[in-house]
Design a protein around this motif. Structure first.
Motif, PDB file in Angstrom:
ATOM      1  N   SER A 178       0.112  80.674 -18.249  1.00 15.55           N
ATOM      2  CA  SER A 178       0.252  79.994 -19.563  1.00 15.55           C
ATOM      3  C   SER A 178       0.801  78.458 -18.975  1.00 15.55           C
ATOM      4  N   LEU A 179       1.020  78.450 -17.723  1.00 15.60           N
ATOM      5  CA  LEU A 179       1.560  76.965 -17.329  1.00 15.60           C
ATOM      6  C   LEU A 179       0.579  75.862 -17.672  1.00 15.60           C
ATOM      7  N   PRO A 180      -0.509  75.777 -17.459  1.00 18.53           N
ATOM      8  CA  PRO A 180      -1.284  74.726 -17.953  1.00 18.53           C
ATOM      9  C   PRO A 180      -1.396  74.342 -19.469  1.00 18.53           C
ATOM     10  N   GLU A 181      -1.010  75.404 -20.139  1.00 18.12           N
ATOM     11  CA  GLU A 181      -1.003  75.141 -21.887  1.00 18.12           C
ATOM     12  C   GLU A 181       0.616  74.458 -22.032  1.00 18.12           C
ATOM     13  N   LEU A 182       1.580  74.851 -21.377  1.00 18.50           N
ATOM     14  CA  LEU A 182       2.854  74.667 -21.562  1.00 18.50           C
ATOM     15  C   LEU A 182       2.698  72.957 -21.049  1.00 18.50           C
ATOM     16  N   LEU A 183       2.244  72.629 -19.966  1.00 14.43           N
ATOM     17  CA  LEU A 183       2.227  71.496 -19.578  1.00 14.43           C
ATOM     18  C   LEU A 183       1.614  70.272 -20.496  1.00 14.43           C
ATOM     19  N   GLY A 184       0.571  70.732 -20.891  1.00 10.73           N
ATOM     20  CA  GLY A 184      -0.247  70.160 -22.205  1.00 10.73           C
ATOM     21  C   GLY A 184       0.366  69.697 -23.257  1.00 10.73           C
ATOM     22  N   ALA A 185       1.123  70.737 -23.723  1.00 10.98           N
ATOM     23  CA  ALA A 185       1.998  70.885 -24.845  1.00 10.98           C
ATOM     24  C   ALA A 185       3.168  69.787 -24.541  1.00 10.98           C
ATOM     25  N   LEU A 186       3.830  69.898 -23.402  1.00 14.64           N
ATOM     26  CA  LEU A 186       4.879  68.762 -23.001  1.00 14.64           C
ATOM     27  C   LEU A 186       4.424  67.532 -22.861  1.00 14.64           C
ATOM     28  N   GLY A 187       2.955  67.412 -22.468  1.00 18.18           N
ATOM     29  CA  GLY A 187       2.423  66.178 -22.306  1.00 18.18           C
ATOM     30  C   GLY A 187       2.093  65.156 -23.592  1.00 18.18           C
ATOM     31  N   SER A 188       1.453  66.236 -24.386  1.00 16.13           N
ATOM     32  CA  SER A 188       1.171  65.521 -25.702  1.00 16.13           C
ATOM     33  C   SER A 188       2.511  65.345 -26.415  1.00 16.13           C
ATOM     34  N   THR A 189       3.470  66.215 -26.408  1.00 12.77           N
ATOM     35  CA  THR A 189       4.816  65.827 -27.376  1.00 12.77           C
ATOM     36  C   THR A 189       5.411  64.577 -26.690  1.00 12.77           C
ATOM     37  N   GLY A 190       5.419  64.303 -25.343  1.00 14.31           N
ATOM     38  CA  GLY A 190       5.764  63.203 -24.686  1.00 14.31           C
ATOM     39  C   GLY A 190       4.872  61.988 -25.299  1.00 14.31           C
ATOM     40  N   LEU A 191       3.807  61.900 -25.357  1.00 16.46           N
ATOM     41  CA  LEU A 191       2.637  60.880 -25.761  1.00 16.46           C
ATOM     42  C   LEU A 191       3.127  60.455 -27.105  1.00 16.46           C
ATOM     43  N   ILE A 192       3.228  61.576 -28.020  1.00 18.54           N
ATOM     44  CA  ILE A 192       3.559  61.271 -29.445  1.00 18.54           C
ATOM     45  C   ILE A 192       4.930  60.579 -29.340  1.00 18.54           C
ATOM     46  N   SER A 193       5.768  61.333 -28.829  1.00 17.58           N
ATOM     47  CA  SER A 193       7.248  60.660 -28.910  1.00 17.58           C
ATOM     48  C   SER A 193       7.248  59.004 -28.474  1.00 17.58           C
ATOM     49  N   ALA A 194       6.472  58.658 -27.383  1.00 18.61           N
ATOM     50  CA  ALA A 194       6.479  57.488 -26.847  1.00 18.61           C
ATOM     51  C   ALA A 194       5.718  56.435 -27.846  1.00 18.61           C
ATOM     52  N   ALA A 195       4.587  56.922 -28.611  1.00 16.96           N
ATOM     53  CA  ALA A 195       4.060  56.084 -29.595  1.00 16.96           C
ATOM     54  C   ALA A 195       4.924  55.753 -31.021  1.00 16.96           C
ATOM     55  N   THR A 196       5.577  56.931 -31.388  1.00 10.89           N
ATOM     56  CA  THR A 196       6.513  56.656 -32.207  1.00 10.89           C
ATOM     57  C   THR A 196       7.761  55.596 -32.116  1.00 10.89           C
ATOM     58  N   TRP A 197       8.088  55.750 -30.747  1.00 13.08           N
ATOM     59  CA  TRP A 197       9.114  54.959 -30.592  1.00 13.08           C
ATOM     60  C   TRP A 197       8.741  53.279 -30.040  1.00 13.08           C
ATOM     61  N   TYR A 198       7.564  53.284 -29.833  1.00 11.07           N
ATOM     62  CA  TYR A 198       6.963  51.881 -29.740  1.00 11.07           C
ATOM     63  C   TYR A 198       6.763  51.386 -30.996  1.00 11.07           C
ATOM     64  N   ILE A 199       6.066  52.107 -31.971  1.00 19.70           N
ATOM     65  CA  ILE A 199       6.185  51.650 -33.199  1.00 19.70           C
ATOM     66  C   ILE A 199       7.244  51.148 -34.014  1.00 19.70           C
ATOM     67  N   SER A 200       8.329  52.038 -33.751  1.00 19.64           N
ATOM     68  CA  SER A 200       9.545  51.584 -34.409  1.00 19.64           C
ATOM     69  C   SER A 200      10.159  50.401 -34.058  1.00 19.64           C
ATOM     70  N   ARG A 201       9.817  50.336 -32.629  1.00 16.74           N
ATOM     71  CA  ARG A 201      10.793  49.190 -31.872  1.00 16.74           C
ATOM     72  C   ARG A 201      10.145  47.981 -32.312  1.00 16.74           C
ATOM     73  N   ARG A 202       8.549  47.894 -32.581  1.00 13.95           N
ATOM     74  CA  ARG A 202       7.825  46.736 -32.984  1.00 13.95           C
ATOM     75  C   ARG A 202       8.228  46.326 -34.396  1.00 13.95           C
ATOM     76  N   ARG A 203       8.509  47.423 -35.177  1.00 14.14           N
ATOM     77  CA  ARG A 203       8.899  47.069 -36.555  1.00 14.14           C
ATOM     78  C   ARG A 203      10.215  46.603 -36.616  1.00 14.14           C
ATOM     79  N   HIS A 204      11.208  47.067 -35.877  1.00 14.05           N
ATOM     80  CA  HIS A 204      12.601  46.535 -35.827  1.00 14.05           C
ATOM     81  C   HIS A 204      12.512  45.181 -35.258  1.00 14.05           C
ATOM     82  N   ARG A 205      11.911  44.744 -34.249  1.00 21.03           N
ATOM     83  CA  ARG A 205      11.768  43.315 -33.670  1.00 21.03           C
ATOM     84  C   ARG A 205      11.046  42.616 -34.606  1.00 21.03           C
ATOM     85  N   THR A 206      10.159  42.789 -35.344  1.00 26.85           N
ATOM     86  CA  THR A 206       9.344  42.023 -36.365  1.00 26.85           C
ATOM     87  C   THR A 206      10.466  41.626 -37.578  1.00 26.85           C
TER      88      THR A 206
END
Length: 117
Positions: A7-35
């Motif tokens: 189950s280790l590959p599935e766990l790493l995949g879930a953690l990676g996709s969660t990290g990517l979604i979090s980073a995208a959300t942070w980037y979008i909110s930062r751009r909105r705040h800066r604008t």
């Protein structure tokens, strides 16, 4: 132990996709705040950017047809004096920053008339 290794590959995949979604959300909110922050810091036309806003002024103490107040549109700033013809004379009105309940600004009469030539 076999289950964990499988189950280790599935766990790493879930953690990676969660990290990517979090980073995208942070980037979008930062751009909105800066604008939004940069829009707040931009000077408005009334702060002297070279542009003037058109305001509608109500000439206090005057009446047009059917007793309706006279309204004038102007780009002049508060403190300017406006001449308005009344009969054979011109009455002086000072433009103010006082906002009336109908959404227009007040133009107060100034003592004194000027003759129309």
């Amino acid at each position: 132990m076999q289950i964990l290794v499988e189950s280790l590959p599935e766990l790493l995949g879930a953690l990676g996709s969660t990290g990517l979604i979090s980073a995208a959300t942070w980037y979008i909110s930062r751009r909105r705040h800066r604008t939004a922050r940069s829009a707040e810091q931009r000077p408005t036309p009334s702060q002297g950017m070279g542009h003037r806003r058109i305001r509608t002024y109500t000439l206090l103490g005057t009446g047009g047809r059917e007793g309706a107040p006279i309204r004038v549109m102007s780009t002049r700033t508060a403190g300017a004096v406006l001449l308005w013809p009344t009969g054979g004379r011109q009455e002086r009105f000072e433009l103010t920053d006082c906002l009336l309940s109908d959404g227009t600004y007040a133009a107060e009469p100034v003592d004194g008339f000027e003759k129309v030539s």
